[in-house]
Design an enzyme around this catalytic site. Structure first.
Site, mmCIF file in Angstrom:
data_model
loop_
_atom_site.group_PDB
_atom_site.id
_atom_site.type_symbol
_atom_site.label_atom_id
_atom_site.label_comp_id
_atom_site.label_asym_id
_atom_site.label_seq_id
_atom_site.Cartn_x
_atom_site.Cartn_y
_atom_site.Cartn_z
ATOM 1 N N HIS A 117 25.803 -5.206 11.405
ATOM 2 C CA HIS A 117 24.812 -4.687 10.455
ATOM 3 C C HIS A 117 24.308 -3.290 10.773
ATOM 4 O O HIS A 117 23.536 -2.724 10.005
ATOM 5 C CB HIS A 117 23.613 -5.634 10.367
HETATM 6 C C1 UD1 Z 1 16.362 -3.946 11.120
HETATM 7 C C2 UD1 Z 1 16.137 -3.130 12.400
HETATM 8 C C3 UD1 Z 1 17.303 -3.352 13.351
HETATM 9 C C4 UD1 Z 1 17.576 -4.822 13.585
HETATM 10 C C5 UD1 Z 1 17.750 -5.517 12.253
HETATM 11 C C6 UD1 Z 1 18.006 -6.993 12.376
HETATM 12 C C7 UD1 Z 1 14.917 -1.039 12.034
HETATM 13 C C8 UD1 Z 1 15.036 0.436 12.044
HETATM 14 N N1 UD1 Z 1 16.060 -1.717 12.120
HETATM 15 O O1 UD1 Z 1 17.507 -3.432 10.486
HETATM 16 O O2 UD1 Z 1 17.005 -2.730 14.581
HETATM 17 O O3 UD1 Z 1 18.734 -4.970 14.373
HETATM 18 O O4 UD1 Z 1 16.561 -5.310 11.473
HETATM 19 O O5 UD1 Z 1 18.321 -7.524 11.102
HETATM 20 O O6 UD1 Z 1 13.823 -1.559 11.989
HETATM 21 N N2 UD1 Z 1 17.183 -6.896 3.398
HETATM 22 C C9 UD1 Z 1 17.187 -8.051 2.658
HETATM 23 N N3 UD1 Z 1 16.355 -9.077 3.043
HETATM 24 C C10 UD1 Z 1 15.553 -8.982 4.129
HETATM 25 C C11 UD1 Z 1 15.542 -7.788 4.871
HETATM 26 C C12 UD1 Z 1 16.369 -6.761 4.507
HETATM 27 O O7 UD1 Z 1 17.920 -8.175 1.691
HETATM 28 O O8 UD1 Z 1 14.826 -9.953 4.431
HETATM 29 C C13 UD1 Z 1 18.093 -5.793 3.011
HETATM 30 C C14 UD1 Z 1 17.436 -4.749 2.143
HETATM 31 O O9 UD1 Z 1 18.364 -4.295 1.220
HETATM 32 C C15 UD1 Z 1 17.108 -3.653 3.132
HETATM 33 C C16 UD1 Z 1 18.242 -3.765 4.127
HETATM 34 O O10 UD1 Z 1 18.558 -5.154 4.190
HETATM 35 O O11 UD1 Z 1 17.028 -2.383 2.558
HETATM 36 C C17 UD1 Z 1 17.902 -3.255 5.485
HETATM 37 O O12 UD1 Z 1 16.714 -3.872 5.986
HETATM 38 P P1 UD1 Z 1 15.790 -3.080 7.043
HETATM 39 O O13 UD1 Z 1 14.641 -3.912 7.471
HETATM 40 O O14 UD1 Z 1 15.501 -1.713 6.511
HETATM 41 O O15 UD1 Z 1 16.739 -2.857 8.260
HETATM 42 P P2 UD1 Z 1 17.827 -3.796 8.967
HETATM 43 O O16 UD1 Z 1 19.153 -3.241 8.672
HETATM 44 O O17 UD1 Z 1 17.607 -5.244 8.712
#
Ligand code: UD1
Length: 364
Positions: free
Chosen positions: A206
């Site tokens: 991811h």
């Molecule tokens: C975040 C952390 C990363 C960690 C990861 C675990 C930061 C900078 N990054 O990255 O260090 O390894 O979490 O998962 O904080 N989304 C969903 N549902 C959710 C959450 C996210 O669909 O419950 C999707 C959304 O489209 C979102 C994308 O995933 O834009 C990314 O989510 P985000 O929290 O920005 O970062 P992660 O890639 O999950």
């Protein structure tokens, strides 16, 4: 201790770290509050962890959701301010390196609230990684830096952090792993997925560097297709990865790979424990496989968790089809030769939560 600790979590990797600290705090009679920023919000990314880990309902839920880094960080900061004003904790306790960590720390620092950072001092030395920025800045703001491994102490000292602010406590995520390993077996994900009678690879990917770049994700999809020609490949797909695979028409190319939705904690640990090896870019799985003695290939050019390589079962591999193919051949041969017993790094013993609470209590 009569002081109030306010713990802030927001994203999946925070939840298994806060659980042992909350438990140790409760056992010691500490007044504690739990704040969930809502950075992660899907059931599979958040609620299922609260249930499996036995976490209490958050006292405050900020509901910030997704957005660009700036939007997400700013929303968390704005929502944290009235929460800190309302509760006036003696300590803010933040975990790891996600956006919720730095956002909460920055607000507390300006309000003169003391900050304890759990999992301080890890460095990949790769500032293209958003988490590296979060780590460096949170450590600069923290009053107490609680480290999971000795290399982290060295990193902090080299950055000029005074030794008296650094507390080596060991790896708190291992507390949760050791507590719930049996429950993970009892959940029986391997059996329910029909994997009990076959060697399989467990995959999670991811990181933006792997999945937000079309050429790299295409290489990784090719690597998974090659792997699926050799053994069963089970891929728990993070929401951002699923989106990118769809955007670039790569989902169909993975026809031979078992694509699953994100898994809960107990399912993840059960699959990791029983896998022939794990292929990942997660920080946590590098550590969990080391404790479980399972080989891990980490598709990254660096790691902020070097003890998993020097003492554990982790190997770094380039995110290319060719490199992953070669590394797979070596890992399977070395595994057959019994090369992966691993060693438990110092302080990865299931008692880090207690040491964290004791260390905070010892501060004036
Ligand atoms: C975040 C952390 C990363 C960690 C990861 C675990 C930061 C900078 N990054 O990255 O260090 O390894 O979490 O998962 O904080 N989304 C969903 N549902 C959710 C959450 C996210 O669909 O419950 C999707 C959304 O489209 C979102 C994308 O995933 O834009 C990314 O989510 P985000 O929290 O920005 O970062 P992660 O890639 O999950």
């Amino acid at each position: 201790m009569t002081r109030t600790l306010l713990h802030v979590v927001g994203a999946r990797p925070n939840f298994m770290k806060v659980a042992p600290v909350l438990a140790a705090g409760s056992a010691a009679g500490v007044r504690q509050l739990l704040v969930h920023t809502g950075q992660h919000y899907d059931h599979a990314m958040s609620d299922s962890f609260f249930t499996d880990l036995g976490l209490p309902r958050p006292d405050e839920h900020l509901g910030v959701g997704s957005g660009s880094h700036a939007e997400q960080t700013a929303r968390i900061m704005m929502a944290m301010e009235p929460v800190l004003d309302k509760h006036r904790p003696d300590w803010l306790v933040v975990y790891g390196d996600v956006n919720s960590t730095i956002a909460a720390a920055l607000v507390a620092a300006k309000k003169g609230i003391r900050i304890a950072h759990v999992e301080a001092g890890l460095r990949s030395r790769d500032r293209a990684m958003p988490e590296e920025i979060n780590r460096i800045l949170t450590d600069q703001l923290a009053d107490l830096l609680l480290t999971p491994s000795r290399d982290a102490d060295g990193n902090l000292l080299a950055e000029g952090i005074p030794a008296e602010r650094i507390g080596f406590v060991g790896n708190v995520m291992v507390d949760t792993l050791l507590r719930l390993r049996g429950a993970a077996r009892a959940r029986g994900a391997v059996e329910s997925l029909g994997l009990a009678d076959r060697p399989f690879v467990f995959v999670t990917l991811h990181r933006p560097s792997n999945v937000d770049d079309r050429a790299t994700l295409t290489e990784l999809a090719g690597a998974l297709t090659d792997l699926a020609g050799q053994l069963t490949v089970v891929f728990a797909v993070h929401p951002r990865t699923r989106q990118r695979l769809a955007d670039w028409g790569l989902t169909a190319a993975l026809a031979g790979v078992r694509l699953l939705d994100p898994l809960g904690y107990l399912e993840t640990i059960n699959l990791a424990e029983r896998a022939a090896f794990v292929l990942t870019d997660s920080g946590g799985l590098q550590e969990e496989t080391t404790v479980l003695g399972v080989p891990c290939l980490t598709a990254r050019p660096n790691t902020e968790r070097p003890v998993t390589v020097t003492e554990g079962t982790n190997r770094l591999v380039a995110s290319t089809r060719a490199a992953i193919g070669q590394a797979t051949t070596r890992v399977l041969a070395d595994r057959a030769a019994g090369a992966f017993s691993g060693r438990q790094p110092e302080g990865w013993d299931g008692r880090a939560g207690e040491r964290i609470i004791a260390r905070i209590a010892a501060m004036a």
